[in-house]
Enzyme design. Structure first.
Site, short mmCIF file in Angstrom:
data_model
loop_
_atom_site.label_atom_id
_atom_site.label_comp_id
_atom_site.label_asym_id
_atom_site.label_seq_id
_atom_site.Cartn_x
_atom_site.Cartn_y
_atom_site.Cartn_z
N ASP A 500 9.87 3.87 -8.99
CA ASP A 500 11.10 3.15 -8.73
C ASP A 500 11.52 3.29 -7.27
O ASP A 500 11.32 4.32 -6.63
CB ASP A 500 12.20 3.71 -9.63
N GLU A 553 7.45 -0.33 -7.27
CA GLU A 553 8.53 -1.31 -7.18
C GLU A 553 8.96 -1.31 -5.71
O GLU A 553 9.78 -0.51 -5.29
CB GLU A 553 9.71 -0.93 -8.08
#
Length: 831
Positions: A500, A553
């Site tokens: 993330d 990401e």
């Protein structure tokens, strides 16, 4: 990700119930003092009543008594059990023991005594326990609230002198330090236990060396709480890294959250503190009581705890895994094909809300069957690591090594992963190494100073989420995170990590204004420490766990996210080493295009074609994730223009285009059946839409049938995935028909076998639409049509094989004429 308030979880030390229990089972020092106001220990009398001359005479008297009792002492020593054999094995040890008089032990240094009371002693084992001294063996115990402490060893039974403040001591005329136990008398109870301060350290030199170097790739095996048998005794080894602490103690339910009597020892210059506590096993609650550099104290959860209490409670839990895996076949073939050359369609799941109220084991009875039926190859699970605030969706982690306890214990989570593997489904998890929350019981200023976070407040504070960024330049912090990535893959058989917020790690100026950040040593804005960390993490994971995949990401144009770490790119950096990267540009552009009314789409045609300009710059995943269907962004079907029929037709056409586009696919739960409401973690998907009793259930079931068929045809068609990362796997046929709102392209297998995908994003039927094709294919037949009646469409299409005509078109030697349904995508293969 969303900002979150600090956890309001209770400090265990403050709970009224435990305070009450502590008062009953272990009286206060004041209560003990009131019970024996006239008593003074031998040590106190010696210190306060005797002159130096009298003191010397007394010591001679003690020595004479020791000589007189030498034969008795030797006899007792002969019956002491050998090292490693606890006295408890003798049965009624306390009843059978032979009383022996004890001499006054050499006085404890006043500084040692004060440091133990203040919780600032670095080496309690050098003072407490049993030690050879002139005249015999000195025993010292630190048992706050105890009325008496007796040493037991074989038939030897010796009551120690009460030195006050919870200290007990005695000198025995023994030749060797015996294996011994302690009989501790409290008001109303007596406990027989091992002496924690008679044991050697539980960590070896190699562990400490690797920790000091920041290279312990299985850090979780060294730090944390580990039930073990040490020197023949069962208990738990507690270890924690706290280099700035003046002292560390273990507190838990087993000592009524008062760690005074359980100080830990510092192991050299590594900053690691250690204590083996006999008799403590799995299931016990604990925290570390840390004395900060300023003398204040803080109770902290274990950064490497492998199990936690259920939030909002915040204690760590001693854990031992007893799980037996059954996924050997899955693991054996996992590494056969690289992820970017294999089919991958991912169903993203928010576990607590997929079926609200289900545990890990209950999910294991439903989720694998559901995902397998829809044909997805993988699931991506969120949240996994423990976090205090459910509304953060797990993106503000406090327990990096513990699966969230909301749904069960770590073995329950292993069971879920195992069942998914046995159903042929890979498991990805969201992993969050970018930042952590500021909760004062977790990582923030863990030992009183910045430790896991950067020491520079500007570098430490994350401007978007009110959290703290890790100090990626500190080797121990990098080790903590790299080992954590390995941990999930090795211990929980996770097949991939979706990392993330990578962009927030890579740039020093991320969400910062001028003056709020400092350039790197080269004058640039790149965070060189974060780059080095990500490279190390990826290289380590791929080396240790073949067959896994890491997915970034990353929302910028950083060069080389999925390039190998040893290959330098134009920017001068080696690649970050990820296997795949989320294609955020494709997601934003394509959803923007789809949001327009069909009549206006011709003005935005480039939003659908631009992705192919950079499609092979990285290895991509096409994500329609939770972030796109929450907080006012609407669900996927609700983003589409038009009435209900047109919205569903648009979504079907979009998914058909997405599954044919180069890259892997990811779809968030609920979107597979056209849920109209945006997602909420408090509610989960609207499963009632699929209930046959609901009037519009057929519309939603039709969408789900399409997703199933997309996955089925996709997995059976290597042209759609084998050359995802090679330009030779794609060819435009119609890329400039903006007026028509039509896109057509070929996907090609390694041997040239094609699949033809044609999307008509106009709201009208286009009969006889000519598309140029290769002339070596004798006929084409339709294998998927998003307008089929079974999906809820108008059933317009091409039911018969379509043969090429020798008329060149779109730069191809032949062409076919197709009927293109409105708002649809059709796939055709060679007949």
């Amino acid at each position: 990700m969303t900002p979150r308030p600090s956890s309001s979880g209770p400090d265990p030390k403050q709970t009224a119930e435990e305070k009450s229990a502590a008062k009953k089972a272990a009286p206060s020092r004041k209560a003990v003092a009131e019970k024996t106001p006239a008593k003074k220990t031998a040590a106190q009398k010696t210190a306060t009543q005797k002159t130096p001359a009298k003191q010397a005479a007394a010591e001679k008297t003690v020595a004479k008594k020791a000589v007189a009792k030498k034969a008795v002492a030797k006899k007792a020593v002969a019956k002491i059990p050998p090292a490693g054999k606890p006295a408890a094995e003798k049965g009624e040890a306390a009843k059978a023991a032979v009383p022996v008089e004890v001499a006054v032990s050499p006085s404890m240094d006043a500084a040692d005594r004060e440091r133990l009371l203040a919780g600032t002693h670095h080496d309690p084992h050098s003072v407490l326990g049993a030690h050879r001294v002139p005249g015999g063996v000195a025993f010292r115990a630190f048992r706050p609230y105890a009325l008496a402490v007796t040493v037991l060893s074989g038939e030897l039974r010796v009551e120690l002198h009460d030195d006050g403040d919870g200290f007990f001591s005695g000198l025995l005329p023994l030749e060797e330090v015996p294996v011994h136990r302690l009989l501790v008398t409290y008001e109303g109870t007596v406990q027989e236990t091992e002496d924690p301060y008679r044991f050697l350290p539980t960590l070896g030199d190699l562990d400490l060396h690797l920790i000091g170097e920041g290279r312990h790739e299985q850090l979780w095996r060294a730090l944390g709480a580990h039930p073990a048998t040490h020197e023949g005794v069962a208990g738990t080894r507690f270890t924690v890294w706290a280099p700035n602490a003046r002292g560390v103690r273990v507190a838990g339910g087993f000592n009524f959250w008062d760690g005074t009597g359980h100080p830990m020892r510092s192991l050299g210059g590594t900053g690691v503190w250690e204590l083996f506590l006999p008799g403590i096993g799995a299931g016990e609650l604990y925290k570390f009581e840390i004395t900060r550099p300023d003398g204040s104290r803080t109770f902290r959860a274990d950064p490497l705890a492998r199990r936690t209490e259920v939030p909002p409670a915040t204690s760590s839990v001693v854990h031992t895994s007893h799980y037996t895996w059954g996924d050997e076949e899955w693991l054996a073939r996992r590494a056969d094909t690289p992820a970017h050359e294999a089919p991958m369609s991912v169903y993203e799941v928010h576990l607590p809300s997929w079926r609200p109220g289900l545990t890990y084991r209950q999910l294991a009875d439903q989720l694998p069957a559901y995902v397998a039926d829809l044909g997805f190859t993988h699931v991506e699970l969120m949240p996994v690591a423990e976090h205090p605030f459910g509304g953060s969706w797990g993106y503000q982690v406090t327990g990096f090594y513990a699966p969230t306890a909301r749904l069960g214990d770590p073995d329950d989570f292993k069971y879920l992963v195992d069942r998914l593997h046995q159903a042929g489904i890979g498991v990805l998890m969201d992993w969050v190494p970018a930042h952590f929350p500021r909760d004062d019981w977790a990582l923030a200023e863990f030992d009183g100073r910045p430790l896991y976070e950067h020491s520079d407040p500007l570098r430490a504070a994350h401007p978007d989420w009110g959290t703290l960024e890790f100090d990626f330049g500190r080797r121990e912090v990098r080790n903590f995170l790299v080992a954590n990535a390995v941990y999930w893959c090795e211990e929980f058989h996770i097949d991939g990590l979706r990392v993330d917020a990578v962009a927030s790690m890579l740039y020093l100026d991320y969400s910062r204004e001028p003056g709020q950040w400092t350039p790197n040593e080269h004058g640039g804005r790149e965070n060189l420490d974060a780059v080095a960390f990500l490279q190390e993490m990826n290289a380590t994971v791929y080396r240790r766990v073949p067959g896994v995949v890491t997915v970034a990401e990353e929302s910028t144009a950083w060069d080389g996210v999925t390039r190998a770490t040893h290959h330098q790119g134009p920017s001068g950096f080696g690649g970050l080493g990820f296997g795949l990267k989320w294609n955020m540009g494709w997601m934003h552009d394509s959803l923007q295009y789809m949001s327009h009314e069909p009549v206006h789409r011709k003005y935005h045609h480039g939003e659908m074609t631009f992705s192919m300009v950079y499609a092979y710059s990285e290895n991509y995943v096409l994500p329609i994730s939770h972030d796109e269907v929450v907080h006012g962004k609407k669900s996927l079907v609700s983003k589409m223009p038009g009435d209900w029929w047109q919205q569903r037709a648009n979504e079907r056409a979009y998914l058909g285009y997405m599954w044919a586009h180069p890259g892997k696919q990811l779809l968030f739960m609920g979107q597979e059946f056209a849920q109209g409401a945006e997602w909420s973690e408090a509610r989960g998907p609207d499963w009632w839409l699929l209930d046959p009793e609901y009037g519009a259930a057929a519309d939603h079931r039709g969408m789900r049938d399409l997703v199933r068929d997309l996955n089925t045809v996709y997995r059976a068609t290597p042209a759609l995935w084998r050359r995802d990362t090679h330009p030779s796997g794609f060819a435009w046929l119609v890329g400039d028909a903006a007026e028509d709102n039509v896109l057509a392209f070929l996907r090609l297998d390694a041997d040239g076998t094609p699949l033809l995908a044609v999307s008509n994003f106009a709201a009208v039927v286009r009969p006889g639409y000519r598309v140029g094709v290769p002339d070596e294919v004798p006929a084409w037949h339709e294998v998927l049509n998003t307008d089929a009646a079974r999906y809820g469409g108008g059933d317009v299409g091409n039911p018969d094989p379509v043969k090429p005509e020798p008329q060149g078109w779109h730069g191809r030697p032949a062409s076919i004429r197709l009927t293109l349904p409105p708002l649809s995508t059709v796939w055709l293969r060679p007949a």
